[in-house]
Design a protein around this motif. Structure first.
Motif, PDB file in Angstrom:
ATOM      1  N   UNK A   1       0.835  -1.210   0.000  1.00 58.78           N
ATOM      2  CA  UNK A   1       0.000   0.000   0.000  1.00 58.78           C
ATOM      3  C   UNK A   1       0.867   1.257   0.000  1.00 58.78           C
ATOM      4  N   UNK A   2       1.934   1.244   0.830  1.00 58.95           N
ATOM      5  CA  UNK A   2       2.850   2.398   0.872  1.00 58.95           C
ATOM      6  C   UNK A   2       3.523   2.604  -0.474  1.00 58.95           C
ATOM      7  N   UNK A   3       3.970   1.494  -1.091  1.00 63.09           N
ATOM      8  CA  UNK A   3       4.647   1.597  -2.388  1.00 63.09           C
ATOM      9  C   UNK A   3       3.714   2.155  -3.448  1.00 63.09           C
ATOM     10  N   UNK A   4       2.482   1.668  -3.488  1.00 61.35           N
ATOM     11  CA  UNK A   4       1.531   2.141  -4.496  1.00 61.35           C
ATOM     12  C   UNK A   4       1.189   3.608  -4.288  1.00 61.35           C
ATOM     13  N   UNK A   5       1.090   4.038  -3.030  1.00 65.04           N
ATOM     14  CA  UNK A   5       0.782   5.440  -2.729  1.00 65.04           C
ATOM     15  C   UNK A   5       1.919   6.360  -3.148  1.00 65.04           C
ATOM     16  N   UNK A   6       3.152   5.966  -2.810  1.00 71.77           N
ATOM     17  CA  UNK A   6       4.320   6.791  -3.150  1.00 71.77           C
ATOM     18  C   UNK A   6       4.489   6.885  -4.667  1.00 71.77           C
TER      19      UNK A   6
ATOM     20  N   UNK B   1       1.442  18.591  -1.994  1.00 63.83           N
ATOM     21  CA  UNK B   1       1.617  17.566  -3.021  1.00 63.83           C
ATOM     22  C   UNK B   1       3.108  17.224  -3.162  1.00 63.83           C
ATOM     23  N   UNK B   2       3.944  18.251  -3.098  1.00 65.23           N
ATOM     24  CA  UNK B   2       5.387  18.026  -3.195  1.00 65.23           C
ATOM     25  C   UNK B   2       5.926  17.129  -2.092  1.00 65.23           C
ATOM     26  N   UNK B   3       5.361  17.214  -0.889  1.00 62.56           N
ATOM     27  CA  UNK B   3       5.838  16.390   0.233  1.00 62.56           C
ATOM     28  C   UNK B   3       5.477  14.920   0.059  1.00 62.56           C
ATOM     29  N   UNK B   4       4.581  14.628  -0.877  1.00 61.73           N
ATOM     30  CA  UNK B   4       4.194  13.230  -1.108  1.00 61.73           C
ATOM     31  C   UNK B   4       5.237  12.459  -1.912  1.00 61.73           C
ATOM     32  N   UNK B   5       6.156  13.160  -2.549  1.00 63.00           N
ATOM     33  CA  UNK B   5       7.185  12.502  -3.370  1.00 63.00           C
ATOM     34  C   UNK B   5       8.336  12.041  -2.473  1.00 63.00           C
ATOM     35  N   UNK B   6       8.144  10.925  -1.814  1.00 61.57           N
ATOM     36  CA  UNK B   6       9.107  10.419  -0.827  1.00 61.57           C
ATOM     37  C   UNK B   6      10.055   9.416  -1.477  1.00 61.57           C
ATOM     38  N   UNK B   7      11.237   9.874  -1.844  1.00 65.50           N
ATOM     39  CA  UNK B   7      12.203   9.016  -2.535  1.00 65.50           C
ATOM     40  C   UNK B   7      12.833   7.998  -1.597  1.00 65.50           C
ATOM     41  N   UNK B   8      13.005   8.341  -0.318  1.00 67.69           N
ATOM     42  CA  UNK B   8      13.611   7.410   0.636  1.00 67.69           C
ATOM     43  C   UNK B   8      12.747   6.167   0.836  1.00 67.69           C
ATOM     44  N   UNK B   9      11.439   6.386   0.983  1.00 67.88           N
ATOM     45  CA  UNK B   9      10.532   5.248   1.138  1.00 67.88           C
ATOM     46  C   UNK B   9      10.569   4.368  -0.092  1.00 67.88           C
ATOM     47  N   UNK B  10      10.599   5.006  -1.243  1.00 72.09           N
ATOM     48  CA  UNK B  10      10.572   4.260  -2.502  1.00 72.09           C
ATOM     49  C   UNK B  10      11.846   3.434  -2.687  1.00 72.09           C
ATOM     50  N   UNK B  11      12.988   3.996  -2.316  1.00 80.64           N
ATOM     51  CA  UNK B  11      14.257   3.297  -2.526  1.00 80.64           C
ATOM     52  C   UNK B  11      14.377   2.046  -1.675  1.00 80.64           C
ATOM     53  N   UNK B  12      13.623   1.977  -0.583  1.00 78.66           N
ATOM     54  CA  UNK B  12      13.693   0.812   0.298  1.00 78.66           C
ATOM     55  C   UNK B  12      12.762  -0.312  -0.088  1.00 78.66           C
TER      56      UNK B  12
ATOM     57  N   UNK C   1      12.745  -1.910  -3.171  1.00 76.02           N
ATOM     58  CA  UNK C   1      13.359  -2.844  -4.097  1.00 76.02           C
ATOM     59  C   UNK C   1      12.603  -3.054  -5.392  1.00 76.02           C
ATOM     60  N   UNK C   2      12.489  -4.351  -5.779  1.00 73.33           N
ATOM     61  CA  UNK C   2      11.879  -4.714  -7.048  1.00 73.33           C
ATOM     62  C   UNK C   2      10.424  -4.323  -7.161  1.00 73.33           C
ATOM     63  N   UNK C   3       9.730  -4.316  -6.024  1.00 71.58           N
ATOM     64  CA  UNK C   3       8.324  -3.921  -6.029  1.00 71.58           C
ATOM     65  C   UNK C   3       8.172  -2.491  -6.530  1.00 71.58           C
ATOM     66  N   UNK C   4       9.041  -1.590  -6.033  1.00 72.97           N
ATOM     67  CA  UNK C   4       8.989  -0.190  -6.452  1.00 72.97           C
ATOM     68  C   UNK C   4       9.278  -0.059  -7.943  1.00 72.97           C
ATOM     69  N   UNK C   5      10.268  -0.802  -8.426  1.00 74.68           N
ATOM     70  CA  UNK C   5      10.613  -0.733  -9.840  1.00 74.68           C
ATOM     71  C   UNK C   5       9.476  -1.190 -10.734  1.00 74.68           C
ATOM     72  N   UNK C   6       8.808  -2.264 -10.339  1.00 71.61           N
ATOM     73  CA  UNK C   6       7.674  -2.773 -11.113  1.00 71.61           C
ATOM     74  C   UNK C   6       6.547  -1.752 -11.158  1.00 71.61           C
ATOM     75  N   UNK C   7       6.242  -1.160 -10.003  1.00 72.99           N
ATOM     76  CA  UNK C   7       5.158  -0.185  -9.930  1.00 72.99           C
ATOM     77  C   UNK C   7       5.490   1.076 -10.718  1.00 72.99           C
ATOM     78  N   UNK C   8       6.729   1.540 -10.630  1.00 67.85           N
ATOM     79  CA  UNK C   8       7.134   2.737 -11.378  1.00 67.85           C
ATOM     80  C   UNK C   8       6.990   2.499 -12.877  1.00 67.85           C
ATOM     81  N   UNK C   9       7.439   1.335 -13.345  1.00 70.46           N
ATOM     82  CA  UNK C   9       7.331   1.017 -14.768  1.00 70.46           C
ATOM     83  C   UNK C   9       5.869   0.918 -15.196  1.00 70.46           C
ATOM     84  N   UNK C  10       5.064   0.248 -14.375  1.00 73.90           N
ATOM     85  CA  UNK C  10       3.645   0.070 -14.678  1.00 73.90           C
ATOM     86  C   UNK C  10       2.932   1.419 -14.780  1.00 73.90           C
ATOM     87  N   UNK C  11       3.123   2.272 -13.766  1.00 73.34           N
ATOM     88  CA  UNK C  11       2.413   3.552 -13.713  1.00 73.34           C
ATOM     89  C   UNK C  11       2.969   4.537 -14.739  1.00 73.34           C
TER      90      UNK C  11
END
Length: 378
Positions: free
Chosen positions: A159-164, A278-289, A291-301
């Motif tokens: 849920x956190x990954x999809x939100x970020x 809205x700018x504070x929602x772009x949390x790169x630290x959360x996303x970097x942790x 892994x592969x889940x974040x990469x898949x979601x970024x590519x998909x979206x």
């Protein structure tokens, strides 16, 4: 709680970031970027380096902005709108909004078969596809509605990954929609729907504000919000924003309200605070942790958003629709009412304020159904 998370400190910093962005936008070069874009980008940088907290973990000030300030900004911005704007922009923006929604659904289906997210995400992949369908047809209300139904929120990392990722990809699209119309208009001129004369003038750049006007504007906003909340206790099926918008429309046509000075200044300031959040929602630290889940979601979206953008601007180009109308319609799809309002304000298009809110509200109604449909067929 650290001192950088103190609500008073965070509130002050949001105001200072709006001030800094406004000041920066007065200089050559930065002026072409514009205050709204600068606010989003600068706040995202400041949040990610830790000067203020990111919004991923939740914060009472950010929550308050979304719950209270965003609808207040919509109400106040609409106080300067003439209903005649609907005659000029209502039909085209509705058409582009529908086309944008179709583009979103096509984008989700193409991304599903290209990226194949189920391999990384698992059995809830179809639910996430439905969530992104809903949010990019009418905003985050639909995102959460689908997530709660499929209990995606019971999987914190997912849920956190999809939100970020939603905010990380959606926020640049806001910026693109504020920049793109200007360049497309210079390359491929389109007739603008806004009249060159009459009551629909360009949005005010500055105005004087008196204490009576200030008190009247804020008083109406608070009371209208209170009345809207009271009304939905009797008619829960009616979205609160529709009631609030209706009240603003009625009041905006009253001569004494038209004479009030300060509606643009107050309303646009509140919208800039919203964009900073809205700018504070772009949390790169959360996303970097993640892994592969974040990469898949970024590519998909990313692929989904690319297809939505190509579809709505491509079809709009073929139909020779005003570029500003396309941009506001896309923002009504991707971000809902408030980002549609922000886009109309930033593009100096007061004639698109009401249509943007109306199609954004339509997206709140249709996006959830579309999200459940996509999740069901995948």
């Amino acid at each position: 709680m650290t001192w950088t998370s103190d609500p008073i400190y965070v509130s002050g910093m949001l105001c200072i970031l709006v001030l800094f962005s406004t000041w920066l936008a007065t200089f050559k070069g930065w002026k072409t970027i514009g205050t709204p874009i600068l606010v989003i980008v600068i706040t995202a940088i400041v949040a990610n380096i830790g000067i203020i907290p990111t919004a991923t973990a939740g914060h009472p000030i950010y929550d308050s902005v979304f719950i209270y300030l965003a609808p207040m900004g919509i109400f106040i911005a609409l106080l300067e709108v003439d209903l005649k704007s609907l005659k000029n922009a209502g039909g085209p923006i509705l058409l582009m909004f529908i086309i944008g929604g179709i583009g979103t659904m096509i984008g989700v289906l193409v991304s599903w078969f290209v990226v194949q997210p189920a391999a990384e995400i698992g059995p809830l992949a179809n639910a996430l596809a439905g969530m992104f369908t809903g949010t990019y047809i009418g905003g985050s209300i639909n995102f959460n509605a689908v997530a709660l139904h499929y209990q995606v929120n019971s999987q914190p990392d997912l849920y956190a990954a999809s939100t970020v990722v939603d905010n990380l990809i959606g926020t640049p699209w806001i910026i693109i929609c504020l920049i793109l119309p200007k360049y497309l208009q210079s390359l491929f001129p389109r007739k603008k729907l806004i009249p060159n004369s009459g009551k629909l003038e360009k949005i005010k750049k500055s105005e004087s504000i008196s204490i009576p006007s200030f008190a009247a504007i804020l008083g109406m906003a608070f009371l209208a919000m209170a009345f809207s909340k009271w009304m939905i206790s009797f008619f829960p099926e009616v979205p609160e924003i529709i009631i609030l918008t209706t009240l603003a429309l009625i009041l905006a046509q009253i001569p004494v309200v038209k004479k009030l000075q300060g509606a643009h200044t107050i309303g646009f300031f509140i919208i800039l605070i919203f964009l900073a959040t809205i700018g504070t929602l772009c949390d790169l630290n959360t996303l970097s942790g993640l892994g592969g889940l974040a990469g898949t979601l970024i590519l998909f979206v990313s692929l989904l958003m690319l297809i939505h953008g190509l579809f709505i601007f491509g079809v709009g180009a073929l139909l020779k629709i005003d570029w500003d109308v396309i941009a506001v319609a896309s923002q009504a799809n991707v971000g809902g009412n408030t980002t549609a309002i922000a886009a109309a304000e930033s593009l100096d298009r007061p004639d698109l304020l009401i249509p943007g809110v109306l199609v954004g509200s339509l997206g709140n109604a249709l996006g959830t159904y579309a999200g459940f449909f996509i999740a069901g067929i995948l």
